[in-house]
Design an enzyme around this catalytic site. Sequence first.
Site, mmCIF file in Angstrom:
data_model
loop_
_atom_site.group_PDB
_atom_site.id
_atom_site.type_symbol
_atom_site.label_atom_id
_atom_site.label_comp_id
_atom_site.label_asym_id
_atom_site.label_seq_id
_atom_site.Cartn_x
_atom_site.Cartn_y
_atom_site.Cartn_z
ATOM 1 N N GLU A 25 1.029 -1.134 0.130
ATOM 2 C CA GLU A 25 0.050 -0.040 0.060
ATOM 3 C C GLU A 25 0.875 1.233 0.063
ATOM 4 O O GLU A 25 2.036 1.189 0.352
ATOM 5 C CB GLU A 25 -0.976 -0.030 1.395
ATOM 6 C CG GLU A 25 -2.086 1.186 1.211
ATOM 7 C CD GLU A 25 -2.917 0.921 2.537
ATOM 8 O OE1 GLU A 25 -3.965 1.887 2.329
ATOM 9 O OE2 GLU A 25 -2.792 0.069 3.401
ATOM 10 N N ASN A 172 -12.321 -1.547 -0.908
ATOM 11 C CA ASN A 172 -11.602 -1.889 0.193
ATOM 12 C C ASN A 172 -12.275 -1.519 1.858
ATOM 13 O O ASN A 172 -12.486 -0.261 1.665
ATOM 14 C CB ASN A 172 -10.365 -1.585 0.261
ATOM 15 C CG ASN A 172 -9.607 -1.970 1.516
ATOM 16 O OD1 ASN A 172 -9.236 -3.053 1.687
ATOM 17 N ND2 ASN A 172 -9.219 -0.798 2.052
ATOM 18 N N GLU A 173 -12.559 -2.355 2.525
ATOM 19 C CA GLU A 173 -12.926 -2.086 3.693
ATOM 20 C C GLU A 173 -14.088 -0.864 3.739
ATOM 21 O O GLU A 173 -14.118 0.078 4.552
ATOM 22 C CB GLU A 173 -11.741 -1.446 4.739
ATOM 23 C CG GLU A 173 -10.787 -2.714 5.022
ATOM 24 C CD GLU A 173 -9.736 -2.167 6.244
ATOM 25 O OE1 GLU A 173 -9.761 -1.260 6.604
ATOM 26 O OE2 GLU A 173 -9.206 -3.130 6.475
ATOM 27 N N TYR A 248 -6.303 -8.573 11.822
ATOM 28 C CA TYR A 248 -4.966 -8.216 12.354
ATOM 29 C C TYR A 248 -4.981 -8.805 13.853
ATOM 30 O O TYR A 248 -5.732 -8.448 14.531
ATOM 31 C CB TYR A 248 -4.753 -7.092 12.323
ATOM 32 C CG TYR A 248 -4.446 -6.349 10.672
ATOM 33 C CD1 TYR A 248 -3.318 -6.463 10.222
ATOM 34 C CD2 TYR A 248 -5.616 -5.645 10.140
ATOM 35 C CE1 TYR A 248 -3.116 -5.918 8.909
ATOM 36 C CE2 TYR A 248 -5.185 -5.313 8.894
ATOM 37 C CZ TYR A 248 -4.221 -5.403 8.479
ATOM 38 O OH TYR A 248 -3.820 -4.733 7.052
ATOM 39 N N GLU A 304 -5.966 -9.226 3.838
ATOM 40 C CA GLU A 304 -5.033 -8.288 4.965
ATOM 41 C C GLU A 304 -5.119 -9.194 6.193
ATOM 42 O O GLU A 304 -6.205 -9.527 6.671
ATOM 43 C CB GLU A 304 -5.637 -7.164 5.153
ATOM 44 C CG GLU A 304 -5.355 -6.094 4.154
ATOM 45 C CD GLU A 304 -5.876 -4.728 4.340
ATOM 46 O OE1 GLU A 304 -5.785 -4.220 5.667
ATOM 47 O OE2 GLU A 304 -6.370 -3.938 3.543
ATOM 48 N N GLN A 353 2.370 -6.047 5.870
ATOM 49 C CA GLN A 353 2.700 -5.627 4.376
ATOM 50 C C GLN A 353 3.749 -6.354 3.952
ATOM 51 O O GLN A 353 4.643 -6.914 4.503
ATOM 52 C CB GLN A 353 2.335 -4.465 4.057
ATOM 53 C CG GLN A 353 0.927 -3.750 4.202
ATOM 54 C CD GLN A 353 0.847 -2.405 3.848
ATOM 55 O OE1 GLN A 353 1.377 -1.694 2.977
ATOM 56 N NE2 GLN A 353 -0.576 -1.802 4.229
#
Length: 501
Positions: A25, A172-173, A248, A304, A353
């Site tokens: 990103e 995204n999200e 996460y 992710e 990432q």
Amino acid sequence: MAKLVINDIEEKNRIAPEIYGHFSEHLGRCIYEGLYVGEKSDIPNVNGMRKDVVEALKEIDVPVLRWPGGCFADEYHWKDGIGDKSKRKKIINTHWGGVVEDNSFGTHEYFELCKQLGCKTYINGNLGSGTVQEMSEWVEYMTFKGVSPMAELRKKNGHEEPWKVDYFGVGNENWGCGGNMTPDFYANMYRRYQTYVRNYDPEKPIQKVCCGANVDDYHWTKHVLNTCYDHTPEQLHGFMDHISLHYYVHPEGWDIKGSATDFSEECWYKTLKKALYMDTLINRHSSIIDQYDPDKKVGLSVDEWGTWFTCEPGTNPGFLYQQNTMRDALVAGITLNIFNKHCDRVKMACIAQMVNVLQAVILTEGEKMIKTPTYYVFHMYRHHQGAKLLESSLSGINEIGECEWIVPEITESVSKKDDIVTITLNNLSATDKKDLDISFVTGKEYEVVEANIVTSSDMHAHNTFDSPEVVKEITFKNYKTVKNGLKVTIPACSVVEIRVR
């Protein structure tokens, strides 16, 4: 006695190579300084891409790279990143650090990077702040071979032939930074936008990724699918190929997160327990997807995942730069084993990432580069890519940990490709080794062709630019071949790969 029994008779689902994907990103030093330094940099590069980083990434067989975000994707306007670099629009990266984004890394640079890596492409489109026309024109610019305004613009900018877009994320999200949408609203937007993600080359179809849930938001998954599947053709191929999931590991919670290198033994187990939660998430989201897609044609894309700690002291908090210890190696090993075992539904995943951000496989500082413990886990696990999953079961495994953070001593997954069986094992104990008997259902005798390990007697161990090889992959020798299997002693705090034929 702890035992691992491997059914080497029946091969199960294929482990999609894309499960071992990566995410990049416009965030901190992931792209700029990490992957891309520009053609005029003193740091050795090929067309602006760091040679050392690209060569290291090629060694782990990166299968797919997601770009340009992340939250950045839904404020990214692709035309800002094409053409003469001196004339590209400069903007403020409002999501990540408030720094100037000069758009010197754009569409052409991304495809150049993927070409150098030899990986598939995963573009994330702007649904949050972009128009249908903007998304449609980007797809046309990238993939249309014929005569059209966008194809002519691509040629004018120096690329005659179209590129191959393997995956395209429609937003995204969008439950959060991508627009704070309700699931029903997003699903209708998805239906609309994906219509214009055209397959200009029927022989090279684009697989479309629908924005799925944040962690355990099962309400989102249910309502997005309910709306998407309402009044759609029976044959949904090409309408939705994947639905995403983001998770996460924050050992001390979202607000505190905790240090990447200074943590207690209790926090070690807390982190690993939270990593194991991935299995629960996949099971529960998959059970919802099964209601709409019982034939498992829609892949779950965990695009992710990884650890998220407090950034390193003295660094820009918006850059999300963190160190990477043996704890991260275990999180990677645990998570990849889980993905392997769910390969009937999980078809892609992207660690967050790639470089210098969150659970990165590589860290850079000027001309220096180091490989993290996570990097070496990916290097060992690369042998699972494209292999067939084998059924495996553990017995005699104790539960360990502190307080409510109880975990199994060992996790594993097993696959087979080209007559070689790859076994990956994790010892979750911070202090104790574990003896394990490995046997095969057929009773065949196998020989070890390769065995490697990533380990340390210190769970905090990590590589630095002054000491870049504190943790690395080395040959594993603590095994002996016996009739119908192996006897293995797995050190504490370790990730092991054993390959047999």
